[in-house]
Design an enzyme around this catalytic site. Structure first.
Site, PDB file in Angstrom:
ATOM      1  N   LYS A 151       2.455  -3.471   6.392  1.00  0.00           N
ATOM      2  CA  LYS A 151       2.298  -3.397   5.330  1.00  0.00           C
ATOM      3  C   LYS A 151       4.525  -3.523   5.266  1.00  0.00           C
ATOM      4  O   LYS A 151       4.694  -3.969   4.354  1.00  0.00           O
ATOM      5  CB  LYS A 151       2.164  -2.564   4.644  1.00  0.00           C
ATOM      6  CG  LYS A 151       0.315  -2.856   4.370  1.00  0.00           C
ATOM      7  CD  LYS A 151      -0.032  -4.230   3.600  1.00  0.00           C
ATOM      8  CE  LYS A 151      -1.097  -4.481   3.703  1.00  0.00           C
ATOM      9  NZ  LYS A 151      -1.312  -5.661   3.062  1.00  0.00           N
ATOM     10  N   SER A 181       0.972  -1.473   0.265  1.00  0.00           N
ATOM     11  CA  SER A 181       0.100  -0.220  -0.360  1.00  0.00           C
ATOM     12  C   SER A 181       0.963   1.097   0.238  1.00  0.00           C
ATOM     13  O   SER A 181       1.557   1.467   0.753  1.00  0.00           O
ATOM     14  CB  SER A 181      -0.491  -0.233   1.275  1.00  0.00           C
ATOM     15  OG  SER A 181      -1.608   1.669   1.601  1.00  0.00           O
ATOM     16  N   TYR A 184      -1.706  -1.703  11.059  1.00  0.00           N
ATOM     17  CA  TYR A 184      -2.296  -1.358   9.830  1.00  0.00           C
ATOM     18  C   TYR A 184      -0.777  -1.064   8.919  1.00  0.00           C
ATOM     19  O   TYR A 184      -0.215  -1.981   8.435  1.00  0.00           O
ATOM     20  CB  TYR A 184      -3.464  -0.997   8.937  1.00  0.00           C
ATOM     21  CG  TYR A 184      -3.326  -1.158   7.757  1.00  0.00           C
ATOM     22  CD1 TYR A 184      -3.629  -2.269   6.920  1.00  0.00           C
ATOM     23  CD2 TYR A 184      -3.081  -0.688   7.101  1.00  0.00           C
ATOM     24  CE1 TYR A 184      -4.076  -2.494   5.656  1.00  0.00           C
ATOM     25  CE2 TYR A 184      -3.382  -0.107   5.754  1.00  0.00           C
ATOM     26  CZ  TYR A 184      -3.991  -1.336   5.194  1.00  0.00           C
ATOM     27  OH  TYR A 184      -3.835  -1.683   3.775  1.00  0.00           O
TER      28      TYR A 184
HETATM   29  N1  UFG Z   1     -12.926  10.821   2.577  1.00  0.00           N
HETATM   30  C1  UFG Z   1     -14.505  12.119   3.261  1.00  0.00           C
HETATM   31  N2  UFG Z   1     -15.488  10.667   4.051  1.00  0.00           N
HETATM   32  C2  UFG Z   1     -15.641   9.802   3.936  1.00  0.00           C
HETATM   33  C3  UFG Z   1     -14.589   8.574   3.684  1.00  0.00           C
HETATM   34  C4  UFG Z   1     -13.472   9.389   2.909  1.00  0.00           C
HETATM   35  O1  UFG Z   1     -14.094  12.941   3.303  1.00  0.00           O
HETATM   36  O2  UFG Z   1     -16.675   9.321   4.419  1.00  0.00           O
HETATM   37  C5  UFG Z   1     -11.920  11.544   2.004  1.00  0.00           C
HETATM   38  C6  UFG Z   1     -10.925  11.392   3.178  1.00  0.00           C
HETATM   39  O3  UFG Z   1     -10.749  12.223   4.443  1.00  0.00           O
HETATM   40  C7  UFG Z   1      -9.522  10.939   2.784  1.00  0.00           C
HETATM   41  C8  UFG Z   1     -10.016  10.390   0.915  1.00  0.00           C
HETATM   42  O4  UFG Z   1     -11.438  10.968   1.387  1.00  0.00           O
HETATM   43  O5  UFG Z   1      -8.996  12.598   2.544  1.00  0.00           O
HETATM   44  C9  UFG Z   1      -9.941   8.747   0.713  1.00  0.00           C
HETATM   45  O6  UFG Z   1     -10.460   8.241   1.767  1.00  0.00           O
HETATM   46  P1  UFG Z   1     -10.178   6.491   1.744  1.00  0.00           P
HETATM   47  O7  UFG Z   1     -11.098   6.234   3.143  1.00  0.00           O
HETATM   48  O8  UFG Z   1     -11.361   6.051   1.003  1.00  0.00           O
HETATM   49  O9  UFG Z   1      -9.152   6.483   1.711  1.00  0.00           O
HETATM   50  P2  UFG Z   1      -7.648   6.153   2.560  1.00  0.00           P
HETATM   51  O10 UFG Z   1      -7.022   6.942   1.558  1.00  0.00           O
HETATM   52  O11 UFG Z   1      -8.052   7.087   3.529  1.00  0.00           O
HETATM   53  O12 UFG Z   1      -7.248   4.767   2.509  1.00  0.00           O
HETATM   54  C10 UFG Z   1      -5.572   4.533   1.722  1.00  0.00           C
HETATM   55  C11 UFG Z   1      -6.441   2.896   1.619  1.00  0.00           C
HETATM   56  C12 UFG Z   1      -6.425   2.339   3.781  1.00  0.00           C
HETATM   57  C13 UFG Z   1      -5.407   2.588   3.195  1.00  0.00           C
HETATM   58  C14 UFG Z   1      -5.046   4.619   3.541  1.00  0.00           C
HETATM   59  C15 UFG Z   1      -2.862   4.122   4.356  1.00  0.00           C
HETATM   60  O13 UFG Z   1      -7.950   2.863   1.678  1.00  0.00           O
HETATM   61  O14 UFG Z   1      -6.640   0.896   2.890  1.00  0.00           O
HETATM   62  O15 UFG Z   1      -4.719   4.598   2.855  1.00  0.00           O
HETATM   63  O16 UFG Z   1      -3.423   5.799   4.399  1.00  0.00           O
HETATM   64  F1  UFG Z   1      -4.545   2.231   5.172  1.00  0.00           F
END
Ligand code: UFG
Length: 339
Positions: A155, A126, A151
């Site tokens: 990785k 990741s 988590y």
């Molecule tokens: N977001 C929102 N509202 C929501 C959900 C997410 O605004 O309800 C935003 C988050 O703040 C972020 C973006 O959308 O800016 C993406 O969020 P996600 O949760 O979809 O994805 P992430 O980038 O946080 O997560 C990814 C992977 C995880 C991993 C993580 C590590 O999905 O498995 O990166 O940073 F752990």
């Protein structure tokens, strides 16, 4: 026919990869414990490819069952290892669960591979290993930052285990560092099936559009980005799935340049949360309820991949747009909800 073991093959990325493996002519054998998916995914795979993959329902933590599995399936020539827990918050609350599920099971699996001469191993890593990068886009040489969660640490540790083993054995491994996978198969026969309230942006968006969630919360609009919301590299799940097949073929054909290789798997393009929302609205014609709320702790501001290495060395490139991915996610949501 030689077979490829896909652990977690009924999960979101695993199921799409099984489809691409079968299309490329491989026989897929799945291990899944059904902890975060449903057995019906098998039907979806079969509906797309016309071929039902073998499935063994077992928990990789049960070492004896893993050994029995390999005794039964003697033709495995490679492994694509997806099976892992992936909820960042849960990992903070229950670190041992994550170290056991994600690191312990990797060790068991690698022991079996070593003892049986199975030398082709694709690992699901990741972009989380980069933390908040100093330079964008992120290349594979960017420093691995201290993990922000157990988590993320699993990785990092897993990559180190693979590097150590590849240095002293015949194992050949590729770690694919995913950016943000989204969307569903074009056929809408398989897709993401989050249990409970979705943690990730796109399933939250599609459930809001479907009326299951009242309103999407946008976590912060005061980041130092053009529109103030966070930036990620969203990649279509089918593009991501194909990267696994390309990486596996590289190992099987002995085209790898080192025994352990790492590739970023993203599009190379960053999109903000607000851009994702507007692209979803344009691509689907749906209007989305959303409100801006506080930042989510632990979120990095901006992450997107430098994909040059994957493009030139692996010979893989993301082909689908974010709009296509969002449309496919919506088609899948409608199918699941009978809309
Ligand atoms: N977001 C929102 N509202 C929501 C959900 C997410 O605004 O309800 C935003 C988050 O703040 C972020 C973006 O959308 O800016 C993406 O969020 P996600 O949760 O979809 O994805 P992430 O980038 O946080 O997560 C990814 C992977 C995880 C991993 C993580 C590590 O999905 O498995 O990166 O940073 F752990």
């Amino acid at each position: 026919m030689k077979a490829i073991l896909v652990t977690g093959g009924l999960g979101y990325i695993g199921s799409h990869t099984v489809v691409e493996l079968q299309i490329a002519g491989f026989k897929a054998v799945i291990i899944d414990d059904l902890s975060n998916t449903r057995v019906e995914v098998l039907e979806g795979i079969e509906a797309i490819t016309g071929e039902r993959p073998d499935l063994e329902i077992l928990d990789l933590k049960e070492k004896e069952s893993v050994t029995e599995f390999f005794e039964k399936h003697k033709t495995i020539e490679g492994v694509i290892h997806f099976a892992a827990s992936k909820a960042v918050g849960e990992s903070v609350e229950n670190p041992l669960l994550y170290y056991e599920n994600n690191v312990g099971t990797l060790v068991y699996l690698l022991k079996e591979c070593r003892d049986r001469g199975i030398n082709n191993f694709i690992f699901s890593s990741s972009c989380t290993v980069y933390g908040q990068p100093d330079i964008l886009p992120i290349t594979e040489n960017a420093p691995v930052k201290p993990a922000l969660s157990p988590y993320g640490n699993t990785k990092q540790i897993s990559e180190e285990i693979l590097a150590d083993l590849c240095a002293v054995s015949d194992l050949r491994s590729i770690a694919l560092r995913y950016f943000n996978p989204i969307g569903a198969h074009d056929s809408a026969m398989i897709g993401e099936l989050p249990l409970g309230i979705p943690q990730n942006l796109v399933p939250y968006i599609t459930q809001t559009a479907a009326g299951i969630r009242e309103e999407l919360s946008v976590f912060g609009d005061d980041y130092p980005t053009p529109d103030g919301s966070c930036i990620r590299d969203y990649i279509h799940i089918q593009d991501l799935a194909k990267a696994h097949v390309t990486a596996l073929q590289r190992l099987i054909n002995l085209e790898n340049k080192a025994n352990f290789e790492i590739f970023n798997i993203g599009t190379g393009k960053g999109s903000s949360v607000l851009e994702v929302i507007s692209t979803f609205e344009q691509a689907t014609g749906m209007k989305l309820n959303y409100k801006i709320v506080d930042r989510r702790p632990g979120d990095v501001t901006e992450v997107y991949a430098d994909t040059n290495l994957a493009n030139s060395e692996l010979g893989w490139k993301a082909e689908r747009s974010m709009a296509e991915a969002l449309r496919s996610a919506w088609e899948w949501e409608k199918k699941v909800r009978n809309l």
